[in-house]
Design a protein around this motif. Structure first.
Motif, PDB file in Angstrom:
ATOM      1  N   LYS A 276       0.945  -0.934  -0.051  1.00 26.18           N
ATOM      2  CA  LYS A 276      -0.046   0.183   0.064  1.00 26.18           C
ATOM      3  C   LYS A 276       0.809   1.270  -0.116  1.00 26.18           C
ATOM      4  CE  LYS A 276      -1.566   2.390   3.642  1.00 26.18           C
ATOM      5  NZ  LYS A 276      -1.941   2.386   4.870  1.00 26.18           N
ATOM      6  N   VAL A 277       2.067   1.150   0.781  1.00 25.62           N
ATOM      7  CA  VAL A 277       2.643   2.226   0.980  1.00 25.62           C
ATOM      8  C   VAL A 277       3.794   2.655  -0.368  1.00 25.62           C
ATOM      9  CG1 VAL A 277       4.811   3.415   2.173  1.00 25.62           C
ATOM     10  CG2 VAL A 277       3.051   2.338   3.515  1.00 25.62           C
ATOM     11  N   PRO A 315       4.292   9.243   4.776  1.00 28.65           N
ATOM     12  CA  PRO A 315       2.843   9.797   5.108  1.00 28.65           C
ATOM     13  C   PRO A 315       1.843   8.642   4.903  1.00 28.65           C
ATOM     14  CG  PRO A 315       3.683  11.459   3.655  1.00 28.65           C
ATOM     15  CD  PRO A 315       4.887  10.451   3.955  1.00 28.65           C
ATOM     16  N   GLY A 316       1.206   8.601   5.882  1.00 29.36           N
ATOM     17  CA  GLY A 316       0.112   7.382   6.159  1.00 29.36           C
ATOM     18  C   GLY A 316       0.542   6.015   6.393  1.00 29.36           C
ATOM     19  N   GLU A 317       1.832   5.909   6.852  1.00 29.99           N
ATOM     20  CA  GLU A 317       2.213   4.738   7.225  1.00 29.99           C
ATOM     21  C   GLU A 317       1.699   4.257   8.455  1.00 29.99           C
ATOM     22  OE1 GLU A 317       6.879   2.825   7.263  1.00 29.99           O
ATOM     23  OE2 GLU A 317       6.514   3.973   8.927  1.00 29.99           O
ATOM     24  N   THR A 318       0.870   3.335   8.527  1.00 32.90           N
ATOM     25  CA  THR A 318       0.411   2.849   9.852  1.00 32.90           C
ATOM     26  C   THR A 318       1.408   1.819  10.550  1.00 32.90           C
ATOM     27  OG1 THR A 318      -0.589   1.078   8.742  1.00 32.90           O
ATOM     28  CG2 THR A 318      -1.885   2.866   8.966  1.00 32.90           C
ATOM     29  N   LYS A 344      10.183  15.681   4.374  1.00 32.93           N
ATOM     30  CA  LYS A 344       9.367  16.238   3.481  1.00 32.93           C
ATOM     31  C   LYS A 344      10.306  17.290   2.412  1.00 32.93           C
ATOM     32  CE  LYS A 344       5.105  18.586   4.558  1.00 32.93           C
ATOM     33  NZ  LYS A 344       4.538  19.306   5.619  1.00 32.93           N
ATOM     34  N   ARG A 345      10.184  17.020   1.263  1.00 36.31           N
ATOM     35  CA  ARG A 345      10.938  17.843   0.194  1.00 36.31           C
ATOM     36  C   ARG A 345       9.819  18.714  -0.564  1.00 36.31           C
ATOM     37  NH1 ARG A 345      15.418  18.400   1.166  1.00 36.31           N
ATOM     38  NH2 ARG A 345      14.060  18.975   3.023  1.00 36.31           N
ATOM     39  N   THR A 346       9.921  19.873  -0.460  1.00 39.15           N
ATOM     40  CA  THR A 346       8.974  20.845  -1.157  1.00 39.15           C
ATOM     41  C   THR A 346       9.175  20.593  -2.611  1.00 39.15           C
ATOM     42  OG1 THR A 346       9.632  22.260   0.546  1.00 39.15           O
ATOM     43  CG2 THR A 346       8.309  23.342  -1.369  1.00 39.15           C
ATOM     44  N   GLY A 347       7.937  20.642  -3.274  1.00 45.37           N
ATOM     45  CA  GLY A 347       7.975  20.353  -4.779  1.00 45.37           C
ATOM     46  C   GLY A 347       7.435  19.021  -5.136  1.00 45.37           C
ATOM     47  N   THR A 348       7.668  18.071  -4.097  1.00 42.50           N
ATOM     48  CA  THR A 348       7.291  16.451  -4.524  1.00 42.50           C
ATOM     49  C   THR A 348       5.747  16.280  -3.872  1.00 42.50           C
ATOM     50  OG1 THR A 348       8.067  15.726  -2.305  1.00 42.50           O
ATOM     51  CG2 THR A 348       9.686  15.893  -4.080  1.00 42.50           C
ATOM     52  N   PRO A 349       5.262  15.288  -4.845  1.00 46.30           N
ATOM     53  CA  PRO A 349       3.608  14.960  -4.205  1.00 46.30           C
ATOM     54  C   PRO A 349       3.540  14.548  -2.967  1.00 46.30           C
ATOM     55  CG  PRO A 349       4.345  14.137  -6.262  1.00 46.30           C
ATOM     56  CD  PRO A 349       5.672  14.569  -5.696  1.00 46.30           C
ATOM     57  N   GLU A 352       2.807  17.113   0.058  1.00 42.98           N
ATOM     58  CA  GLU A 352       1.451  17.671   0.026  1.00 42.98           C
ATOM     59  C   GLU A 352       0.384  16.581   0.752  1.00 42.98           C
ATOM     60  OE1 GLU A 352       0.907  20.765  -0.668  1.00 42.98           O
ATOM     61  OE2 GLU A 352       3.035  20.894  -1.525  1.00 42.98           O
ATOM     62  N   PHE A 353       0.939  15.385   0.950  1.00 43.96           N
ATOM     63  CA  PHE A 353      -0.168  14.480   1.523  1.00 43.96           C
ATOM     64  C   PHE A 353      -0.374  14.912   2.906  1.00 43.96           C
ATOM     65  CE2 PHE A 353       1.750  10.441  -1.009  1.00 43.96           C
ATOM     66  CZ  PHE A 353       1.192  11.232  -2.129  1.00 43.96           C
TER      67      PHE A 353
END
Ligand code: 5AD
Ligand code: SF4
Length: 442
Positions: A276-277, A315-318, A344-349, A352-353
């Motif tokens: 999923k990740v 992001p979202g890793e449970t 977090k790298r600005t400019g990568t999708p 924004e998660f």
């Protein structure tokens, strides 16, 4: 005559092997200006910072070290400070190098280190600040000279850039699109390194080596390139990094099995044990596919040494996703794991998660993972017993040592090392205090 001739330079490198090799090219360029290298940054007239922005920590380290030079530059304005590499290529980085560091004289991006010499000469005449960030390379990235760090292992670029766009990764944004080098140029470079310069390991470099050739007219595949390079006569081995599981086909397994000049080592980043990740990371494979490759590889290439990269706290890793990564480590039993907290790298999708993970959770997860891997690695030592490895014979602390393709040291007691680099088969006959010993069997 220019004012650089006979003066000293110092290059500071951050980041991956690509950057390490790029710095070797930069040292070559500076030497063609008649400059000499110094280990002491304070003695240098030209100081180059070859930067990395893969994670926030790398950026912070570089920025703080560059800023620390402000005082030295004000005391001696004849010093020339250069920044190049991934940080300067970033459009929306954490630090705006152009405005925040006015004492830096030359800023170049990732596509134009070849123009460093010309810019230095221009700066010498005009003393006007130079900033040149290109969107793509306008000339070859090959340089006329390269001063390598290592005398045993040589890095050789085969492909620049990355088209994969994993959602967490800044690399495609700062290194541009994939561009393969001509196989004949690579062959010529490797042949010279092996036959004229005595290199024993050649490490082929690319952000994604398995994409090699897709942009070439004759579409030479990476496996074909490997077979072609293995035709070079000499006592040497080839390593490569980094491989992408999506493009790692059966042709790769076949070539690793059949060509004895390919090192029995593979760095195959998995990033996460949760399919999923992986999907959210845009990795284009699931764990089933990854495990299939590992199984086939272990069967085809016995004694292969494996390493990987893992990102925790994506992001979202449970907890469930994370535990799947732990399960994967227990299953594959890597010889080495490079684990990173998601940054977090600005400019990568992924930046924004909305389901970002808190730092303390990332911290706990990475530490637990590394502790587990340490136990796995300790336990792995047993697998070496009674097995024979093709090793590079070297001397460590006055004792002869065989070094496996995966970098494991096997002590060879009572063997006199004669200062020559050569490969020999070493059989492990004892393990004591987590140290391997063996004898040369051929
Ligand atoms: N955060 C954390 N790790 C990252 N990597 C790449 N981008 C990031 C990021 N934003 C890791 C990946 C890659 C290695 C070179 O760096 O695991 O394989
Ligand atoms: Fe980054 Fe993914 Fe390209 Fe590797 S394959 S450089 S992780 S985008």
């Amino acid at each position: 005559m220019n004012s650089y001739e006979g003066k000293l330079f110092h290059v500071v490198t951050y980041g991956c092997q690509m950057n390490v090799h790029e710095s070797e090219k930069i040292r070559g360029i500076l030497s063609t200006l008649g400059m000499l290298e110094t280990e002491d940054i304070n003695q240098a007239k030209v100081i180059v910072f070859n930067t990395c922005c893969i994670r926030e920590g790398a950026e912070d380290r570089a920025y703080n070290n560059i800023i620390a030079l402000k005082k030295a530059k004000s005391i001696d304005p004849s010093k020339v400070i250069v920044i190049c590499g991934c940080m300067s290529q970033q459009k929306k980085g954490k630090y705006n190098l152009k405005t925040k560091l006015p004492f830096v004289d030359i800023i170049l991006g990732t596509h134009n280190i070849n123009s460093l010499k010309e810019h230095l000469l221009n700066f010498d005449k005009s003393h006007v600040r130079i900033i040149e960030i290109l969107d793509s390379a306008t000339s070859s990235m090959d340089t006329e000279k390269c001063i390598r760090d290592d005398k045993v292992n040589a890095y050789v670029n085969i492909i620049y850039g990355c088209d994969k766009f994993c959602t967490y990764c800044i690399v495609p944004h700062v290194r541009g699109r994939e561009k393969s080098r001509d196989p004949k140029d690579i062959y010529k470079e490797v042949k010279d390194l092996v036959q004229n310069q005595g290199y024993k390991y050649i490490t082929l470099l690319g952000q994604n080596v398995n994409s090699y050739g897709k942009d070439l007219k004759d579409k030479t595949s990476f496996a074909e390139l490997l077979s072609y390079l293995c035709k070079i006569e000499g006592d040497f081995k080839i390593k490569f990094m980094t491989s992408h599981p999506m493009d790692f086909g059966d042709d790769m397994i076949k070539v690793m099995k059949t060509e004895s000049k390919i090192a029995k080592f593979l760095h195959l980043p998995v990033q996460s044990g949760s399919s999923k990740v992986l999907a959210r990371m845009n990795r284009h494979y699931d764990i089933k596919h990854y495990m299939k490759i590992i199984k086939k590889l272990k069967r085809a290439v016995p004694n292969i040494s494996l390493s990987t990269d893992i990102i925790v706290g994506f992001p979202g890793e449970t907890d469930k996703d994370y535990n799947q990564t732990i399960k994967l480590l227990n299953k594959v039993k890597y010889d080495q794991v490079f684990a990173f907290m998601y940054s977090k790298r600005t400019g990568t999708p992924a930046a924004e998660f909305t389901d970002q993970i808190e730092d303390d959770i990332k911290n706990t997860r990475v530490n637990r993972l590394l502790r587990l891997q340490k136990i796995i690695q300790k336990d792995q030592i047993k697998k070496y017993f009674n097995k024979t490895y093709d090793c590079l014979i070297q001397q460590v602390n006055g004792v002869a040592v065989g070094i496996t393709d995966g970098g494991k040291e096997i002590y060879i007691p009572n063997y006199r090392y004669d200062n020559q680099n050569y490969f020999a088969k070493v059989k492990v006959d004892s393990i004591r205090n987590h140290k391997l010993s063996g004898v040369i069997v051929s």
